[in-house]
Design a protein around this motif. Structure first.
Motif, short mmCIF file in Angstrom:
data_model
loop_
_atom_site.label_atom_id
_atom_site.label_comp_id
_atom_site.label_asym_id
_atom_site.label_seq_id
_atom_site.Cartn_x
_atom_site.Cartn_y
_atom_site.Cartn_z
N VAL A 286 0.86 -1.18 0.00
CA VAL A 286 0.00 0.00 0.00
C VAL A 286 0.89 1.23 0.00
N VAL A 287 0.62 2.14 -0.93
CA VAL A 287 1.37 3.38 -1.01
C VAL A 287 0.38 4.53 -0.88
N ASP A 288 0.65 5.43 0.05
CA ASP A 288 -0.26 6.55 0.29
C ASP A 288 0.54 7.84 0.38
N LYS A 289 -0.04 8.91 -0.11
CA LYS A 289 0.64 10.21 -0.09
C LYS A 289 1.02 10.66 1.32
N ARG B 60 13.97 11.75 -6.91
CA ARG B 60 14.02 13.11 -6.36
C ARG B 60 12.60 13.52 -5.95
N GLY B 61 12.46 13.97 -4.72
CA GLY B 61 11.14 14.36 -4.23
C GLY B 61 10.97 13.92 -2.79
N THR B 62 9.83 13.29 -2.49
CA THR B 62 9.51 12.83 -1.14
C THR B 62 9.55 11.31 -1.10
N ALA B 63 10.32 10.76 -0.18
CA ALA B 63 10.32 9.31 0.02
C ALA B 63 9.07 8.93 0.80
N LEU B 64 8.37 7.91 0.31
CA LEU B 64 7.19 7.40 0.99
C LEU B 64 7.51 6.05 1.63
N ASN B 65 6.73 5.72 2.65
CA ASN B 65 6.95 4.46 3.38
C ASN B 65 5.84 3.49 3.02
N ASP C 84 11.67 -6.08 -2.23
CA ASP C 84 12.36 -4.96 -1.58
C ASP C 84 12.09 -3.73 -2.42
N THR C 85 11.67 -2.65 -1.80
CA THR C 85 11.21 -1.52 -2.60
C THR C 85 11.45 -0.19 -1.90
N SER C 86 11.48 0.86 -2.68
CA SER C 86 11.43 2.23 -2.18
C SER C 86 10.51 3.00 -3.12
N VAL C 87 9.87 4.03 -2.59
CA VAL C 87 8.86 4.76 -3.37
C VAL C 87 9.11 6.26 -3.22
N VAL C 88 9.07 6.97 -4.33
CA VAL C 88 9.32 8.41 -4.33
C VAL C 88 8.17 9.13 -5.03
N TYR C 89 7.66 10.17 -4.40
CA TYR C 89 6.60 10.99 -4.99
C TYR C 89 7.14 12.38 -5.26
N ASN C 90 7.06 12.80 -6.52
CA ASN C 90 7.46 14.14 -6.92
C ASN C 90 6.19 14.92 -7.22
N GLU C 91 5.76 15.69 -6.22
CA GLU C 91 4.46 16.38 -6.34
C GLU C 91 4.48 17.40 -7.46
N GLU C 92 5.60 18.10 -7.60
CA GLU C 92 5.70 19.13 -8.65
C GLU C 92 5.51 18.54 -10.04
N LYS C 93 6.09 17.37 -10.27
CA LYS C 93 5.97 16.72 -11.58
C LYS C 93 4.74 15.81 -11.68
N ILE D 147 -2.69 2.05 -4.73
CA ILE D 147 -2.27 3.46 -4.81
C ILE D 147 -3.49 4.37 -5.00
N ARG D 148 -4.57 4.04 -4.29
CA ARG D 148 -5.82 4.79 -4.50
C ARG D 148 -5.71 6.27 -4.15
N SER D 149 -4.72 6.63 -3.31
CA SER D 149 -4.56 8.07 -3.00
C SER D 149 -3.96 8.83 -4.18
N PHE D 150 -3.49 8.10 -5.18
CA PHE D 150 -2.95 8.72 -6.40
C PHE D 150 -3.95 8.53 -7.54
N GLU D 151 -5.11 9.13 -7.36
CA GLU D 151 -6.19 8.95 -8.33
C GLU D 151 -5.81 9.52 -9.69
#
Length: 505
Positions: free
Chosen positions: A11-14, A386-391, A411-420, A442-446
């Motif tokens: 699950v990935v959420d903003k 580049r941006g915000t690392a999500l957990n 094994d994973t890492s997730v990055v959200y770049n709000e500007e882009k 990823i429902r928070s990323f509609e």
């Protein structure tokens, strides 16, 4: 034969934020070691050399990686380095016995030349000072030389060398691996703590705007770890902004499943250092938080036997020239995940090193340049991490290996770049036989859709890249897709992946 399927969920959420990522987490390292400088970044007479002797083909690959900071000039080498040898007219610079690597240092590249190279590469410099054979005086004088505008002995000396404007180097390392018995001028924790404190005090008087890295243990395997960090930070806490971490990962046992789990070792190392820093913070009743500079990390073991055969006292000998395999690249991808998952405290990191010496970029003297297998996870994570690392919340089947228990296949890492309006999932499938299908909520990323799925995979874990043949390189034929607000990530067996999503316009 079709690969069997193993399922995982995440699950990935903003709102599940780790931290804004400091771009310097994608730094690297150039030491006067082997062919990193001479024959690496610098080779006068090469067809690709510019007017200063720097190889333009190497510079292009460094710029491709978008390296934000490079540590210099060492490394073990700095503990006996006289910075004054590397400035001024080149024909008057001395050649010295370089004792850390038993080479000849001709000092044709020094502080000013490296600053010129860094400007061409579009990177900042993390400068290290010699706290082995030298100390306060040499450090404050070098800082005056590089950062003071003018009107003093060392700043005017710089100007006389053709550099009117100060270099304004912001980040400085207070020595290197000072608890290592191999280190010239090695010290006990108390000795180093006192020396580093007094050096830091002097340096901050010369330039209050610099940031300082206190020397941590040489690795988590040292008998001094983590007491070294606790003792030295008792002294340096007031002036230090970061503490350093160094660790290299090996596969001497030729056990791929165990090797791919070694990012868990990095995770534990980081956690222990964070705990130690925060213990000293509590003990000192301080409001200041010490962050981490993981300024040496990589896979390193392939060249160990070959290095024993190299004749000493050469300039630019072939040392530490590991030829990286596909499985090395998969682990490097996971090590990058780990750094991102700790980006709330790991603000700088340096893949050691950048060219020829345990490096993503290799050259032939007088010849071509090419990309090692580890170039690719570094490249994609640097560009798109580049941006915000999500957990992410991960539910993955697990396995046990020789050294580790409950190793997640995913094994994973997730990055959200709000500007882009971009979401990037970096993912490793550690399973040696099965495809991993990851159901990612990823429902928070509609409205986000998959725009790219890069896959690094190969049937042979030991496949390598050479100057003549690039066996291991990514493809863009990943099969991930969106389904009812869920990303269905299809990760081939033993692979590193990057899945990019953008909001549909």
């Amino acid at each position: 034969m079709a690969q069997q399927l193993t399922n995982a969920k995440m699950v990935v959420d903003k709102d599940f934020k780790v931290s804004e990522i400091d771009p310097r987490i994608y730094g690297s390292f150039i030491e006067h070691l082997g062919r990193a400088v001479y024959g690496g970044i610098y080779e006068p007479g090469h067809p690709e050399a510019d007017d200063s002797g720097f190889r333009k083909d190497v510079l292009e690959l460094v710029k491709e990686l978008q390296v934000p900071i490079v540590r210099y000039p060492g490394g073990n080498m700095v503990s006996a380095y006289n910075w004054e040898d590397g400035v001024g007219p080149k024909d008057k610079r001395p050649s010295r016995l370089e004792l850390a690597w038993r080479s000849i240092e001709n000092n044709q590249v020094g502080t000013n030349e490296f600053m010129d190279w860094a400007k061409k590469a579009g990177t900042d410099v993390m400068m290290a000072v010699n706290l082995g054979t030298r100390g306060i005086d040499a450090a404050r004088n070098l800082l005056e030389y590089t950062n003071h505008p003018g009107g003093t002995y060392y700043s005017d000396l710089r100007r006389s060398h053709g550099y009117e404007q100060p270099h304004k180097i912001k980040t400085w390392c207070l020595g290197n691996e000072m608890d290592g018995p191999w280190q010239l001028g090695g010290k006990t924790a108390e000795e180093y703590g006192r020396t580093a404190y007094e050096t830091a005090k002097a340096m901050k008087l010369v330039d209050p705007d610099i940031e300082l890295v206190s020397c941590g243990s040489s690795s988590s395997n040292m008998p001094t770890f983590p007491q070294w960090e606790a003792t030295t930070l008792e002294h340096t806490y007031e002036y230090a902004d970061y503490v350093s971490l160094h660790q290299y990962y090996t596969n001497y046992e030729n056990d791929t499943a165990n090797f791919l789990a070694k990012s868990m070792e990095m995770d534990h190392f980081i956690g222990t250092v964070v705990s130690t820093c925060d213990y000293i913070k509590a003990k000192k009743r301080s409001n200041k938080t010490i962050n981490l500079s993981f300024d040496e990390w990589n896979v390193w073991f392939h060249s160990t036997a070959e290095d024993q055969k190299v004749e000493p006292w050469q300039t630019g000998p072939p040392l530490l020239e590991d030829v990286y395999t596909f499985e090395d690249a998969v682990l490097v991808g996971s090590l990058l995940h780990t750094l991102l998952k700790h980006s709330d405290r790991v603000k700088m990191a340096c893949m050691a090193q950048l060219v020829n010496v345990i490096a993503p970029i290799m050259t032939d003297n007088g010849g071509r340049v090419w990309k090692q297998t580890i170039f690719y996870p570094y490249y994609y994570t640097s560009l798109y991490g580049r941006g915000t690392a999500l957990n992410p919340v991960i539910h993955s089947p697990k396995y046990d290996s020789k050294e580790f228990t409950d190793v997640p296949y995913l094994d994973t890492s997730v990055v959200y770049n709000e500007e882009k309006e971009e979401l990037v999932v970096f993912a490793t499938n550690r399973h040696l036989e099965n495809t991993l299908k990851v159901d990612c909520d990823i429902r928070s990323f509609e409205g986000f859709v998959v725009t790219e799925h890069v896959v690094l995979e190969h049937d042979d874990p030991k496949a390598v890249n050479t100057v003549g043949e690039e066996q291991v390189k990514p493809h863009h034929n990943g099969k991930s897709y969106m389904e009812n607000g869920h990303l269905q990530g299809i990760l081939p067996k033993m692979s590193w992946n990057m899945i990019r999503l953008h909001k549909q316009k």
